[in-house]
Design a protein around this motif. Structure first.
Motif, PDB file in Angstrom:
ATOM      1  N   LYS A   1       2.878   7.276   7.766  1.00  0.00           N
ATOM      2  CA  LYS A   1       1.313   7.197   7.881  1.00  0.00           C
ATOM      3  C   LYS A   1       0.810   6.420   6.581  1.00  0.00           C
ATOM      4  O   LYS A   1       1.319   6.734   5.487  1.00  0.00           O
ATOM      5  CB  LYS A   1       0.669   8.587   7.608  1.00  0.00           C
ATOM      6  CG  LYS A   1      -0.832   8.402   7.831  1.00  0.00           C
ATOM      7  CD  LYS A   1      -1.355   9.791   7.634  1.00  0.00           C
ATOM      8  CE  LYS A   1      -3.040   9.676   7.600  1.00  0.00           C
ATOM      9  NZ  LYS A   1      -3.637  10.836   7.113  1.00  0.00           N
ATOM     10  N   GLN A   2       0.124   5.248   6.781  1.00  0.00           N
ATOM     11  CA  GLN A   2      -0.375   4.635   5.713  1.00  0.00           C
ATOM     12  C   GLN A   2      -1.533   5.274   5.109  1.00  0.00           C
ATOM     13  O   GLN A   2      -2.312   5.855   5.773  1.00  0.00           O
ATOM     14  CB  GLN A   2      -1.192   3.134   6.051  1.00  0.00           C
ATOM     15  CG  GLN A   2      -1.301   2.254   5.058  1.00  0.00           C
ATOM     16  CD  GLN A   2      -1.859   0.889   5.641  1.00  0.00           C
ATOM     17  OE1 GLN A   2      -1.640   0.590   6.593  1.00  0.00           O
ATOM     18  NE2 GLN A   2      -2.277   0.011   4.474  1.00  0.00           N
ATOM     19  N   LEU A   3      -1.586   5.458   3.720  1.00  0.00           N
ATOM     20  CA  LEU A   3      -2.750   6.172   2.866  1.00  0.00           C
ATOM     21  C   LEU A   3      -3.829   5.420   2.319  1.00  0.00           C
ATOM     22  O   LEU A   3      -4.878   5.646   2.281  1.00  0.00           O
ATOM     23  CB  LEU A   3      -2.070   7.156   2.084  1.00  0.00           C
ATOM     24  CG  LEU A   3      -1.059   8.220   2.487  1.00  0.00           C
ATOM     25  CD1 LEU A   3      -0.418   9.101   1.439  1.00  0.00           C
ATOM     26  CD2 LEU A   3      -1.925   9.120   3.430  1.00  0.00           C
ATOM     27  N   THR A   4      -3.434   4.129   1.783  1.00  0.00           N
ATOM     28  CA  THR A   4      -4.129   3.256   1.165  1.00  0.00           C
ATOM     29  C   THR A   4      -4.577   1.931   2.000  1.00  0.00           C
ATOM     30  O   THR A   4      -3.429   1.700   2.742  1.00  0.00           O
ATOM     31  CB  THR A   4      -3.824   2.884  -0.326  1.00  0.00           C
ATOM     32  OG1 THR A   4      -2.373   2.290  -0.251  1.00  0.00           O
ATOM     33  CG2 THR A   4      -3.750   4.376  -0.885  1.00  0.00           C
ATOM     34  N   PHE A   5      -5.512   1.247   1.757  1.00  0.00           N
ATOM     35  CA  PHE A   5      -5.833   0.029   2.435  1.00  0.00           C
ATOM     36  C   PHE A   5      -6.429  -0.967   1.431  1.00  0.00           C
ATOM     37  O   PHE A   5      -7.278  -1.494   1.714  1.00  0.00           O
ATOM     38  CB  PHE A   5      -6.693   0.213   3.668  1.00  0.00           C
ATOM     39  CG  PHE A   5      -6.100   1.161   4.682  1.00  0.00           C
ATOM     40  CD1 PHE A   5      -5.405   0.752   5.678  1.00  0.00           C
ATOM     41  CD2 PHE A   5      -6.224   2.626   4.569  1.00  0.00           C
ATOM     42  CE1 PHE A   5      -4.760   1.638   6.750  1.00  0.00           C
ATOM     43  CE2 PHE A   5      -5.671   3.463   5.422  1.00  0.00           C
ATOM     44  CZ  PHE A   5      -4.933   3.084   6.465  1.00  0.00           C
ATOM     45  N   ASN A   6      -5.668  -1.020   0.527  1.00  0.00           N
ATOM     46  CA  ASN A   6      -6.259  -1.803  -0.749  1.00  0.00           C
ATOM     47  C   ASN A   6      -5.739  -3.510  -0.376  1.00  0.00           C
ATOM     48  O   ASN A   6      -4.550  -3.681  -0.167  1.00  0.00           O
ATOM     49  CB  ASN A   6      -5.620  -1.756  -2.083  1.00  0.00           C
ATOM     50  CG  ASN A   6      -6.412  -2.360  -3.234  1.00  0.00           C
ATOM     51  OD1 ASN A   6      -6.788  -3.267  -2.906  1.00  0.00           O
ATOM     52  ND2 ASN A   6      -5.830  -1.613  -4.284  1.00  0.00           N
TER      53      ASN A   6
ATOM     54  N   ASN B   1       0.686  -1.151   0.148  1.00  0.00           N
ATOM     55  CA  ASN B   1      -0.040  -0.038   0.035  1.00  0.00           C
ATOM     56  C   ASN B   1       0.866   1.160  -0.102  1.00  0.00           C
ATOM     57  O   ASN B   1       2.205   1.121   0.239  1.00  0.00           O
ATOM     58  CB  ASN B   1      -1.120   0.048   1.169  1.00  0.00           C
ATOM     59  CG  ASN B   1      -2.230  -0.694   0.867  1.00  0.00           C
ATOM     60  OD1 ASN B   1      -3.094  -0.374   0.202  1.00  0.00           O
ATOM     61  ND2 ASN B   1      -2.329  -2.080   1.566  1.00  0.00           N
ATOM     62  N   ILE B   2       0.210   2.531  -0.267  1.00  0.00           N
ATOM     63  CA  ILE B   2       0.991   3.601  -0.176  1.00  0.00           C
ATOM     64  C   ILE B   2       1.060   4.224   1.096  1.00  0.00           C
ATOM     65  O   ILE B   2       0.052   4.274   1.757  1.00  0.00           O
ATOM     66  CB  ILE B   2       0.441   4.703  -1.283  1.00  0.00           C
ATOM     67  CG1 ILE B   2       0.147   3.970  -2.554  1.00  0.00           C
ATOM     68  CG2 ILE B   2       1.046   6.111  -1.129  1.00  0.00           C
ATOM     69  CD1 ILE B   2       1.243   3.874  -3.388  1.00  0.00           C
ATOM     70  N   TRP B   3       2.377   4.655   1.449  1.00  0.00           N
ATOM     71  CA  TRP B   3       2.605   5.049   2.784  1.00  0.00           C
ATOM     72  C   TRP B   3       3.169   6.739   2.475  1.00  0.00           C
ATOM     73  O   TRP B   3       3.562   7.095   1.383  1.00  0.00           O
ATOM     74  CB  TRP B   3       3.428   4.656   3.609  1.00  0.00           C
ATOM     75  CG  TRP B   3       2.979   3.090   4.244  1.00  0.00           C
ATOM     76  CD1 TRP B   3       2.751   2.018   3.407  1.00  0.00           C
ATOM     77  CD2 TRP B   3       2.792   2.832   5.495  1.00  0.00           C
ATOM     78  NE1 TRP B   3       2.131   1.274   4.162  1.00  0.00           N
ATOM     79  CE2 TRP B   3       2.036   1.671   5.459  1.00  0.00           C
ATOM     80  CE3 TRP B   3       2.920   3.486   6.512  1.00  0.00           C
ATOM     81  CZ2 TRP B   3       1.885   1.019   6.601  1.00  0.00           C
ATOM     82  CZ3 TRP B   3       2.605   2.947   7.696  1.00  0.00           C
ATOM     83  CH2 TRP B   3       2.184   1.699   7.735  1.00  0.00           C
ATOM     84  N   ILE B   4       3.284   7.627   3.433  1.00  0.00           N
ATOM     85  CA  ILE B   4       3.724   8.955   3.492  1.00  0.00           C
ATOM     86  C   ILE B   4       4.387   9.216   4.555  1.00  0.00           C
ATOM     87  O   ILE B   4       4.085   8.684   5.748  1.00  0.00           O
ATOM     88  CB  ILE B   4       2.701  10.169   3.118  1.00  0.00           C
ATOM     89  CG1 ILE B   4       3.606  11.184   2.263  1.00  0.00           C
ATOM     90  CG2 ILE B   4       1.833  10.227   4.150  1.00  0.00           C
ATOM     91  CD1 ILE B   4       2.691  12.378   1.921  1.00  0.00           C
ATOM     92  N   MET B   5       5.644  10.102   4.593  1.00  0.00           N
ATOM     93  CA  MET B   5       6.438  10.337   5.773  1.00  0.00           C
ATOM     94  C   MET B   5       7.135  11.595   5.611  1.00  0.00           C
ATOM     95  O   MET B   5       7.205  12.263   4.178  1.00  0.00           O
ATOM     96  CB  MET B   5       7.442   9.425   6.195  1.00  0.00           C
ATOM     97  CG  MET B   5       8.514   9.128   5.053  1.00  0.00           C
ATOM     98  SD  MET B   5       9.520   7.787   5.381  1.00  0.00           S
ATOM     99  CE  MET B   5      10.445   7.448   3.959  1.00  0.00           C
TER     100      MET B   5
END
Length: 160
Positions: free
Chosen positions: A84-89, A72-76
């Motif tokens: 922080k996790q942004l997607t929950f696919n 999944n996509i994360w950002i920092m």
């Protein structure tokens, strides 16, 4: 100053974990040709963090990770804090993040049914999630236009 973000081991890009992997990142500056090591990613060698991309202003890094069980996509922050996790696919994961030129949105690819992938866009906080393509073949490698008004991508759609 242009920056390039690389992992200390190219094995991470291939998703290999043959031995204990030092999950360190390097910042390279093309002006001064200096390298700065930053400990920013999960130190667990079973976690696959990859495809890091800087925001246009250099303050954030988006990346894909399987640290929650699925890619999944994360950002920092650029220094590695506030991850922080942004997607929950859960079906096919989410990958290939790219920041919009204004740094406020992220385009990415998410898996779907029957091995098809679609292009999605969200704000950098994960809100306003929107699907751009809908099951028309596999769509991948999204890239923003310089003005942020269009997204180019590759597609395996059939037909004329």
């Amino acid at each position: 100053m242009n920056k390039v973000f690389i992992f200390s081991l190219l094995l991470l890009f291939a998703g290999c974990s043959a031995a204990k992997v030092n999950k360190t990142a390097m910042l390279l500056s093309d002006k001064e040709l200096t390298v700065k090591e930053i400990k920013i990613l999960n130190q667990d060698e079973t976690i696959d963090d990859r495809h890091p991309v800087f925001s246009p202003d250099g303050s954030k890094i988006a990346f894909e990770s399987d640290r929650s069980g699925d890619i999944n996509i994360w950002i920092m922050d650029a220094g590695g804090n506030n991850q922080k996790q942004l997607t929950f696919n859960k079906i096919g994961g989410a990958h290939d993040p790219a920041f919009s030129p204004d740094g406020q949105r992220i385009v990415f690819v998410a898996g779907g049914v029957r091995n098809r992938t679609d292009i999605w866009v969200m704000n950098i906080d994960g809100s306003d999630l929107r699907q751009i393509t809908k099951g028309q073949g596999s769509n991948y490698s999204p890239a923003w236009s310089p003005d942020g008004k269009a997204i180019a991508f590759i597609s395996s759609r059939s037909g004329a």
